[in-house]
Write a protein that holds these residues in place. Structure first.
Motif: not given
Ligand code: SAM
Length: 238
Positions: A54, A77-78, A82, A100-101, A127-128, A147, A158
């Motif tokens: 991480h 989508g942090a 991260f 983040d959603s 949502r983005a 990521r 996005l």
């Molecule tokens: N980036 C982080 C990491 O690398 O550990 C989190 C990865 S996690 C697999 C994906 C994240 O993206 C989730 O927290 C989810 O809620 C967010 N996410 C997915 N699609 C999204 C969207 N369209 N808009 C905002 N957030 C989104």
């Protein structure tokens, strides 16, 4: 990767952590593990693994891009922070916006940013696809970064709308990085991007492959993008 190795691997890349920054990573680790007992933030909780998969992994983005010249960065989508929180710890001058959603994740990040005493970290729950149409955020950032959020063709839709002309999308990818780059040619052209380069590396101990794909924003993104929530992944621009 132990805490000690973390510092020396970063040093090899020109990043010298101060005592304050080392402490911030320790607090981050403790909060991540504590909160993870109440909510699903990460499947990785063992200390050495968190430091490598991480913290270090998030910082690989700065090996291929000059963050001293970046002012505003949006992380799409942090999740548990991260890659943007480790980057912010190392580059305190950054203005970071985190999208983040999932609201429980943004709540965790709010507490975390407070505990770490990070200035200029704003959290947006949404949502983005929707936030990218808000004039306060559209084409406003020097860098959009993500990521483990979506395949490159989807991720481009996005993220790129948030990037100002002349700015950069940094996509942090695993072993499928180059294949995803090929697949995202149409998304890149349609949304105003141009591929810059791809930087490959291996995690120092664990050795898994990583790619940082860099796309420059050369034209405005047409107003119809991103399409409505869910459409980019259901009907990717391929
Ligand atoms: N980036 C982080 C990491 O690398 O550990 C989190 C990865 S996690 C697999 C994906 C994240 O993206 C989730 O927290 C989810 O809620 C967010 N996410 C997915 N699609 C999204 C969207 N369209 N808009 C905002 N957030 C989104």
């Amino acid at each position: 990767m132990s805490k000690h190795q973390f510092g020396s691997w970063l040093q090899k890349e020109g990043i010298q952590l101060t005592e304050k920054q080392e402490k911030q990573f320790e607090v981050y680790y403790r909060m991540l593990v504590d909160w993870n007992q109440k909510m699903n933030l990460t499947g990785i909780t063992e200390e050495d693994e968190v430091y490598e998969k991480h913290f270090y992994d998030s910082l690989t983005a700065v090996f291929s891009h000059n963050f001293h010249n970046v002012n505003g960065m949006v992380d799409i989508g942090a999740g548990a922070g991260f890659p943007s929180i480790p980057i912010k710890i190392c580059f305190p001058h950054l203005k970071v916006v985190i999208v983040d959603s999932l609201q429980k994740r943004t709540r965790f990040l709010e507490q975390l940013a407070g505990e770490l005493q990070l200035q200029n970290v704003d959290l947006l729950h949404g949502r983005a696809e929707e936030l990218a149409h808000n004039p306060a955020h559209r084409e406003k950032y020097d860098v959009a970064i993500a990521r483990a959020v979506a395949r490159m063709s989807v991720l481009t839709e996005l993220c790129l709308p948030f990037v100002r002309r002349g700015g950069t999308l940094l996509a942090m990818k695993g072993s499928t990085g180059l294949e995803e780059k090929e697949e995202a040619g149409k998304a890149c052209r349609t949304l105003g991007g141009k591929w810059l380069d791809s930087y490959s590396l291996q995690l120092p101990n664990e050795k898994s492959e990583r790619y940082i794909l860099r796309m420059e924003k050369i034209d405005s993104t047409p107003k119809t993008y991103p399409r409505k929530p869910g459409t980019p992944s259901k009907k990717p621009l391929v």
